[in-house]
Scaffold this active site. Structure first.
Site, mmCIF file in Angstrom:
data_model
loop_
_atom_site.group_PDB
_atom_site.id
_atom_site.type_symbol
_atom_site.label_atom_id
_atom_site.label_comp_id
_atom_site.label_asym_id
_atom_site.label_seq_id
_atom_site.Cartn_x
_atom_site.Cartn_y
_atom_site.Cartn_z
ATOM 1 N N GLU A 133 0.842 -1.213 0.000
ATOM 2 C CA GLU A 133 0.000 0.000 0.000
ATOM 3 C C GLU A 133 0.875 1.260 0.000
ATOM 4 O OE1 GLU A 133 -2.106 0.180 3.716
ATOM 5 O OE2 GLU A 133 -3.493 1.744 3.048
ATOM 6 N N LYS A 162 -9.254 3.117 -1.786
ATOM 7 C CA LYS A 162 -9.539 2.421 -0.517
ATOM 8 C C LYS A 162 -10.815 2.948 0.125
ATOM 9 C CE LYS A 162 -6.994 1.178 3.714
ATOM 10 N NZ LYS A 162 -5.769 1.486 4.507
ATOM 11 N N CYS A 187 -5.427 -3.149 2.292
ATOM 12 C CA CYS A 187 -5.175 -3.189 3.734
ATOM 13 C C CYS A 187 -6.438 -3.433 4.575
ATOM 14 C CB CYS A 187 -4.454 -1.898 4.140
ATOM 15 S SG CYS A 187 -3.783 -1.902 5.827
#
Lengths: 259, 259
Positions: free
Chosen positions: B41, B110, B144
């Site tokens: 990430e 995200k 994540c």
């Protein structure tokens, strides 16, 4: 709240022997001041006995429930147990929770039947899994295969369950369930999950044991090996777990399209 | 399909050094005939550098993407990487997948930002995570914290993803994610999940490493330790996994009220 869990040999033959084993475990749980005893799926009349499911299934309030309610009352310990229920012209893979005074606190019919034997023996439940309160803690109830689907545990967590009780009959070879999925459900919801399995062999079917009480950090508060066991653990307040030990916070969940 | 995963030290300072490390890993991945390389990430410009996120963020098709697309093309290996994207008057925690010819196959912002730093640096995405095809396999993309929520992996599995790629930056102390939740997501959906983390320390923040490619049985096909590593694994066809090794079959899912 102190929780006790009985991992019993699947070879324990008759319903009478199984009732005796529950009574002994209730006495031991009482001696350790447990609020509730969790035992496996279809403890009555047994899991791998499709010939007996229809013939021995009992209605709610039948002799099994009356006997177990009396035991719970005598020992002052609640009981969550799996059993074959006859109702509405069908047989159900059910679980019931009795409080320490013998009163029924929750009843559930397994929604996710597993495999051909179960689908032949039982009708699948359609109701939402119950949430109930015991010893001041909100608990939910699922059965075996149900816990492998994240949706069902999530549904209970959304309704405020701090602990999910799972009577199970998980054969050897499926240990990924107790090793990974049960602690993952606890961790991803920030709750406790107790998974009570059989050990031993019933008519050629081996059970893997490995019953576990998993905490919100995914660690086992107590776990059984592959033989008969009674495990007992105190469930701390959820606030005792540091935020970083718990995984995804349900309050954080955002779905695509959320603003 | 062979998948490569780079666990890089978070201490790798500049974007130039990070681009060099990706090029070296792409060359190594090519030598092993991997179809795609997954890296962490916010590889560009780095995770724990909120001062740089806004100042260095680039638009889609900017210098970072052009450089990485050229590297992918030269080595004939696809690349999935996290980066800080400037778009629509905001900065996003983004991930992009480039094919082995350098063409963009997928892009994602995200949805589950984690913690105060991320919420200060980035706007949260609202779009559904993408599904794309590479080397004949359907893959999905998350970042994540997203993977800790069962809903997002489930959504991708429902849309046919056989593998989910997850660039991550998971600090030390949160190892329950790679130990439990990543393999649980793989197992409960019957798919592969690859989770590419940092190791080392960036401005006082320690990363736990432990990058993993988990299979549908919950077992690791490959895993990294706590130092820099390139791990490569062949992803077998899903049909190679026996049904009992995989957990809850998505086709079996029944929700309360289902007939």
């Amino acid at each position: 709240m102190k929780l006790a869990l009985l991992q019993i040999s699947a070879a324990t033959a008759s319903a009478e022997e199984r009732l005796d084993a529950v009574e002994a475990a209730l006495a031991a749980a009482a001696a350790q001041e447990a609020a509730l005893l969790l035992v496996p799926e279809l403890l009555l009349p047994g899991y791998n006995c499709p010939d007996l499911h229809a013939t021995l299934a009992e209605p709610a309030g039948g002799p099994w429930q009356l006997a177990l309610a009396e035991m719970a009352r005598v020992h002052g310990v609640g009981l969550a147990y799996g059993w074959a229920e006859r109702a509405e012209g069908a047989v159900w893979n059910a679980a019931t929770v009795l409080g320490p005074e013998g009163v029924q606190l929750a009843h559930y019919r397994k929604i996710q039947l597993f495999g051909e034997m179960e689908r032949a023996s039982f009708r699948a439940g359609t109701g939402a899994p119950p949430v109930f309160e015991i010893a001041g803690r909100r608990c939910g109830l699922l059965i075996c295969y149900d816990i492998e689907f994240p949706e069902h545990a999530r549904g209970l967590a959304r309704r405020g369950a701090e602990a999910i009780l799972v009577p199970t009959a998980n054969p050897a070879g499926f240990e990924h369930v107790q090793r990974l999925l049960v602690p993952a459900r606890a961790c991803e919801n920030g709750i406790f999950v107790a998974y009570a399995n059989y050990c031993g062999t019933d008519r050629g079917l081996d059970f893997g044991g490995g019953s576990v009480i998993a905490g919100p950090d995914g660690a086992a508060l107590a776990a059984a090996g592959t033989g008969p066991a009674l495990i007992v653990a105190e469930l701390p307040e959820l606030s005792a777990y540091p935020a970083e030990a718990v995984s995804a916070q349900l309050a954080d969940l955002r779905l695509p399209g959320d603003g």
